[in-house]
Design a protein around this motif. Structure first.
Motif, PDB file in Angstrom:
ATOM      1  N   SER A   1       0.931  -1.071  -0.068  1.00 32.50           N
ATOM      2  CA  SER A   1      -0.035  -0.106  -0.016  1.00 32.50           C
ATOM      3  C   SER A   1       0.776   1.287  -0.043  1.00 32.50           C
ATOM      4  N   CYS A   2       1.806   1.214   0.823  1.00 29.43           N
ATOM      5  CA  CYS A   2       2.867   2.471   0.863  1.00 29.43           C
ATOM      6  C   CYS A   2       3.597   2.451  -0.448  1.00 29.43           C
ATOM      7  N   GLY A   3       3.895   1.455  -0.972  1.00 31.08           N
ATOM      8  CA  GLY A   3       4.636   1.672  -2.306  1.00 31.08           C
ATOM      9  C   GLY A   3       3.750   2.130  -3.327  1.00 31.08           C
ATOM     10  N   HIS A   4       2.525   1.685  -3.265  1.00 36.24           N
ATOM     11  CA  HIS A   4       1.337   2.215  -4.201  1.00 36.24           C
ATOM     12  C   HIS A   4       1.150   3.720  -4.079  1.00 36.24           C
ATOM     13  N   LYS A   5       1.427   4.078  -2.810  1.00 39.10           N
ATOM     14  CA  LYS A   5       1.044   5.621  -2.651  1.00 39.10           C
ATOM     15  C   LYS A   5       2.281   6.408  -3.277  1.00 39.10           C
ATOM     16  N   LYS A   6       3.363   5.850  -3.208  1.00 40.29           N
ATOM     17  CA  LYS A   6       4.669   6.577  -3.535  1.00 40.29           C
ATOM     18  C   LYS A   6       4.374   6.900  -5.025  1.00 40.29           C
ATOM     19  N   ARG A   7       4.164   5.876  -5.501  1.00 40.84           N
ATOM     20  CA  ARG A   7       4.107   5.862  -7.364  1.00 40.84           C
ATOM     21  C   ARG A   7       3.174   6.921  -7.499  1.00 40.84           C
ATOM     22  N   THR A   8       1.910   6.752  -6.846  1.00 39.13           N
ATOM     23  CA  THR A   8       0.792   7.673  -7.080  1.00 39.13           C
ATOM     24  C   THR A   8       1.400   9.507  -7.082  1.00 39.13           C
ATOM     25  N   SER A   9       2.111   9.477  -6.166  1.00 43.78           N
ATOM     26  CA  SER A   9       2.358  10.639  -5.697  1.00 43.78           C
ATOM     27  C   SER A   9       3.524  11.334  -6.568  1.00 43.78           C
ATOM     28  N   GLN A  10       4.183  10.246  -7.463  1.00 38.55           N
ATOM     29  CA  GLN A  10       5.205  10.817  -8.394  1.00 38.55           C
ATOM     30  C   GLN A  10       4.571  10.800  -9.882  1.00 38.55           C
ATOM     31  N   GLU A  11       3.237  10.707 -10.009  1.00 38.00           N
ATOM     32  CA  GLU A  11       2.563  10.823 -11.193  1.00 38.00           C
ATOM     33  C   GLU A  11       2.945  12.134 -11.618  1.00 38.00           C
ATOM     34  N   PRO A  12       3.152  12.499 -13.120  1.00 37.10           N
ATOM     35  CA  PRO A  12       3.431  13.589 -13.884  1.00 37.10           C
ATOM     36  C   PRO A  12       2.154  14.670 -13.493  1.00 37.10           C
ATOM     37  N   LEU A  13       2.599  15.838 -13.057  1.00 41.22           N
ATOM     38  CA  LEU A  13       1.446  16.859 -13.121  1.00 41.22           C
ATOM     39  C   LEU A  13       0.802  17.291 -14.358  1.00 41.22           C
ATOM     40  N   LYS A  14      -0.323  17.474 -14.297  1.00 46.51           N
ATOM     41  CA  LYS A  14      -1.215  17.995 -15.364  1.00 46.51           C
ATOM     42  C   LYS A  14      -0.808  19.290 -15.872  1.00 46.51           C
ATOM     43  N   PRO A  15      -0.790  19.502 -16.994  1.00 44.19           N
ATOM     44  CA  PRO A  15      -0.335  21.022 -17.487  1.00 44.19           C
ATOM     45  C   PRO A  15      -1.324  21.894 -17.121  1.00 44.19           C
ATOM     46  N   LEU A  16      -1.304  23.118 -17.221  1.00 44.02           N
ATOM     47  CA  LEU A  16      -2.287  24.216 -16.692  1.00 44.02           C
ATOM     48  C   LEU A  16      -2.157  25.421 -17.917  1.00 44.02           C
ATOM     49  N   GLU A  17      -3.368  25.945 -18.020  1.00 45.52           N
ATOM     50  CA  GLU A  17      -3.559  27.158 -19.143  1.00 45.52           C
ATOM     51  C   GLU A  17      -4.179  28.189 -18.076  1.00 45.52           C
TER      52      GLU A  17
ATOM     53  N   LEU B   1       9.713  22.172 -10.627  1.00 43.50           N
ATOM     54  CA  LEU B   1       8.562  21.507  -9.634  1.00 43.50           C
ATOM     55  C   LEU B   1       7.837  20.316 -10.638  1.00 43.50           C
ATOM     56  N   GLY B   2       8.192  20.218 -12.063  1.00 42.50           N
ATOM     57  CA  GLY B   2       7.909  19.193 -12.872  1.00 42.50           C
ATOM     58  C   GLY B   2       6.452  19.748 -13.408  1.00 42.50           C
ATOM     59  N   LEU B   3       5.955  21.088 -13.601  1.00 39.87           N
ATOM     60  CA  LEU B   3       4.764  21.698 -13.798  1.00 39.87           C
ATOM     61  C   LEU B   3       4.976  22.527 -15.340  1.00 39.87           C
ATOM     62  N   LYS B   4       4.182  21.982 -15.981  1.00 37.32           N
ATOM     63  CA  LYS B   4       4.004  22.912 -17.466  1.00 37.32           C
ATOM     64  C   LYS B   4       2.823  23.743 -17.390  1.00 37.32           C
ATOM     65  N   VAL B   5       3.329  25.071 -17.464  1.00 37.76           N
ATOM     66  CA  VAL B   5       2.120  26.066 -17.542  1.00 37.76           C
ATOM     67  C   VAL B   5       2.297  27.000 -18.511  1.00 37.76           C
ATOM     68  N   ASN B   6       1.349  27.248 -19.397  1.00 38.73           N
ATOM     69  CA  ASN B   6       1.145  27.998 -20.575  1.00 38.73           C
ATOM     70  C   ASN B   6       0.345  29.343 -19.939  1.00 38.73           C
ATOM     71  N   PHE B   7       1.023  30.623 -19.876  1.00 35.79           N
ATOM     72  CA  PHE B   7       0.511  31.685 -19.627  1.00 35.79           C
ATOM     73  C   PHE B   7       0.176  32.657 -20.775  1.00 35.79           C
ATOM     74  N   THR B   8      -1.337  32.889 -21.013  1.00 34.75           N
ATOM     75  CA  THR B   8      -1.609  33.970 -22.041  1.00 34.75           C
ATOM     76  C   THR B   8      -1.791  35.422 -20.959  1.00 34.75           C
ATOM     77  N   ILE B   9      -1.444  36.348 -21.886  1.00 38.55           N
ATOM     78  CA  ILE B   9      -1.281  37.690 -21.203  1.00 38.55           C
ATOM     79  C   ILE B   9      -2.362  38.464 -22.156  1.00 38.55           C
ATOM     80  N   PHE B  10      -3.286  39.139 -21.264  1.00 33.97           N
ATOM     81  CA  PHE B  10      -4.387  39.954 -21.873  1.00 33.97           C
ATOM     82  C   PHE B  10      -4.215  41.386 -21.567  1.00 33.97           C
TER      83      PHE B  10
END
Length: 337
Positions: free
Chosen positions: A18-34, A58-67
């Motif tokens: 169970s602990c091993g499973h949680k560890k793998r889950t926490s290392q899943e890639p972060l989903k990108p943000l717009e 931090l392993g995060l892909k962010v696309n910023f749109t400037i208005f």
């Protein structure tokens, strides 16, 4: 005794798995943000975090749109082109009252300056009578304009309030004498003062701040870890901004916010703090104001507008400084490879 050993061993194995499973889950890639931001200083820490490689670390892909205006920003959010936007409580409440599921997750630091037309002779808020006081509809600038008129004891019917959402256009009209006064955020306020405008008062002087970052409910449900990483990067960028000279991050102002190089030295940073929980007092004031303007229904309460669960306690300052140093070293290596 032997009968009790086997079940106990099995329990240990299950727990380890169970602990091993949680560890793998926490290392899943972060989903990108717009994310959408205005070309103003409340979104600067996000842009600096991206420019300096903080989000990469931090392993995060962010696309910023400037208005350049709130209308286009809000339309992109309404049509699901953006996961989140830097906005204000007034705009957020109007969007939510229209049935758009969203939450305010943090308060940003922003200051608007009440600037007068070039060549104008106003030097007090008590002189704001019988003028063209330009605002942006249902926004922080309109809220601040009516707040300062109330403070000066000037009835709204003694002021003409043309609505212009484009911030650069408000600046041009101020320069050309077509409007007499308007609230502008930096860097536009500094540009205005550089060409001869005067600042009468700021929202900091008035002790009001309506700036916030919101996300759709769907994003918070499916990308909550990404939102947490975004805010973590924001905090690291604040530490970077407060510990480095403008020469180290001024390129973000010129390249992304399109600030003329001769103005960069004039721009003062807001009193940046780590991400704060949304201010319920400011939220309530915004909703009361919107109800007087008939922009939200009387039954709208805003009780579902705020989610403070994404704000964490500040990190140890020494640990933060060390982390920033490591991030910048990695970013420099990637840049020159």
């Amino acid at each position: 005794m032997k009968r009790t050993v086997l079940p106990f061993c099995l329990i240990v194995v299950v727990l380890l798995m169970s602990c091993g499973h949680k560890k793998r889950t926490s290392q899943e890639p972060l989903k990108p943000l717009e994310v959408g931001v205005m070309a103003t200083m409340d979104g600067l820490p996000f842009l600096v975090a991206a420019d300096k490689g903080i989000y990469d670390s931090l392993g995060l892909k962010v696309n910023f749109t400037i208005f350049l205006n709130e209308t286009d920003r809000d339309a992109s959010f309404e049509t699901h082109k953006l996961d989140g936007i830097v906005t204000d409580y007034t705009s957020a409440a109007v969007l939510q009252s229209k049935g758009i599921p969203l939450r305010s997750v943090m308060q940003n630091d922003c200051c608007l300056c009440l600037v007068t037309r070039v060549g104008g002779k106003m030097n007090s808020i008590n002189q704001l009578k019988d003028i063209n006081f330009c605002t942006s509809k249902n926004s922080f600038s309109e809220y601040a304009a009516e707040f300062v008129l109330h403070k000066a004891g000037i009835p709204l019917n003694m002021v003409n309030e043309p609505e212009i959402n484009q911030i650069p256009l408000r600046l041009l009209m101020l320069q050309g004498g077509q409007i007499d006064a308007t609230f502008l955020p930096d860097p536009y306020a500094s540009i205005a003062m550089n060409i001869g405008s005067h600042s009468l008062i700021t929202t900091g002087d008035l002790n009001i701040n309506q700036s916030t970052t919101i996300f759709s409910r769907q994003t918070l449900k499916k990308k909550s870890e990404s939102v947490k990483a975004l805010i973590k990067g924001y905090n690291l960028a604040i530490d970077y901004l407060l510990s480095h000279p403008k020469s180290d991050w001024g390129n973000v102002l010129t390249n992304q916010l399109k600030v003329p190089e001769n103005v960069i030295g004039l721009i003062a940073l807001p009193s940046y703090r780590h991400a704060q929980a949304p201010d319920l007092g400011e939220v309530n004031k915004a909703i009361v104001w919107l109800k007087t303007k008939k922009m939200v229904k009387d039954e709208y309460t805003g009780t579902e507008l705020v989610d403070s669960s994404y704000i964490e306690n500040d990190n140890n300052p020494i640990q933060v400084r060390e982390k920033i140093k490591k991030i910048l070293k990695r970013h420099a290596r990637r840049k020159y490879q």
